[in-house]
Write a protein that holds these residues in place. Structure first.
Motif, PDB file in Angstrom:
ATOM      1  N   SER A   1      74.561  61.474  51.886  1.00 12.28           N
ATOM      2  CA  SER A   1      75.518  62.557  51.690  1.00 12.28           C
ATOM      3  C   SER A   1      75.630  62.898  50.214  1.00 12.28           C
ATOM      4  N   ILE A   2      75.686  64.177  49.921  1.00 14.62           N
ATOM      5  CA  ILE A   2      76.030  64.632  48.570  1.00 14.62           C
ATOM      6  C   ILE A   2      77.180  65.610  48.717  1.00 14.62           C
ATOM      7  N   LYS A   3      78.268  65.329  48.010  1.00 17.55           N
ATOM      8  CA  LYS A   3      79.462  66.164  48.149  1.00 17.55           C
ATOM      9  C   LYS A   3      79.958  66.608  46.789  1.00 17.55           C
ATOM     10  N   VAL A   4      80.404  67.855  46.712  1.00 15.14           N
ATOM     11  CA  VAL A   4      81.035  68.366  45.498  1.00 15.14           C
ATOM     12  C   VAL A   4      82.439  67.791  45.413  1.00 15.14           C
ATOM     13  N   LYS A   5      82.726  67.106  44.308  1.00  9.00           N
ATOM     14  CA  LYS A   5      84.020  66.433  44.208  1.00  9.00           C
ATOM     15  C   LYS A   5      85.178  67.421  44.134  1.00  9.00           C
ATOM     16  N   ASN A   6      85.026  68.455  43.342  1.00  6.53           N
ATOM     17  CA  ASN A   6      86.104  69.433  43.162  1.00  6.53           C
ATOM     18  C   ASN A   6      85.588  70.842  43.437  1.00  6.53           C
ATOM     19  N   PRO A   7      85.499  71.220  44.699  1.00  5.75           N
ATOM     20  CA  PRO A   7      84.950  72.540  45.032  1.00  5.75           C
ATOM     21  C   PRO A   7      85.683  73.679  44.333  1.00  5.75           C
ATOM     22  N   SER A   8      86.986  73.523  44.144  1.00  9.72           N
ATOM     23  CA  SER A   8      87.765  74.607  43.532  1.00  9.72           C
ATOM     24  C   SER A   8      87.463  74.774  42.055  1.00  9.72           C
TER      25      SER A   8
END
Ligand SMILES: [Zn+2]
Length: 63
Positions: A53-60
């Motif tokens: 998994s790769i996830k954007v920590k702070n999408p905003s």
């Protein structure tokens, strides 16, 4: 936990998490500032290193 969490490569169910930051952080396509953006959280198999998994920590934070 279900068995479908097992690594598709080695079958391990143990995961570790790390982060990509600094120059490799995710930036907006529209931004030329070179700063801002967000760290990427990478989850990978403890057994073989397969990234699950790769996830954007702070999408905003990505404008
Ligand atoms: Zn694995």
């Amino acid at each position: 936990m279900e068995n479908n969490n097992a690594c598709s490569k080695c079958g391990s169910i143990e995961r570790k998490k790390g982060k990509i930051f600094g120059i490799a952080s995710l930036q907006s396509l529209d931004s030329n500032t070179g700063f801002g953006g967000s760290e990427l959280i990478v989850e990978f198999c403890k057994g073989c290193g397969e990234v699950t998994s790769i996830k954007v920590k702070n999408p905003s934070a990505i404008k």
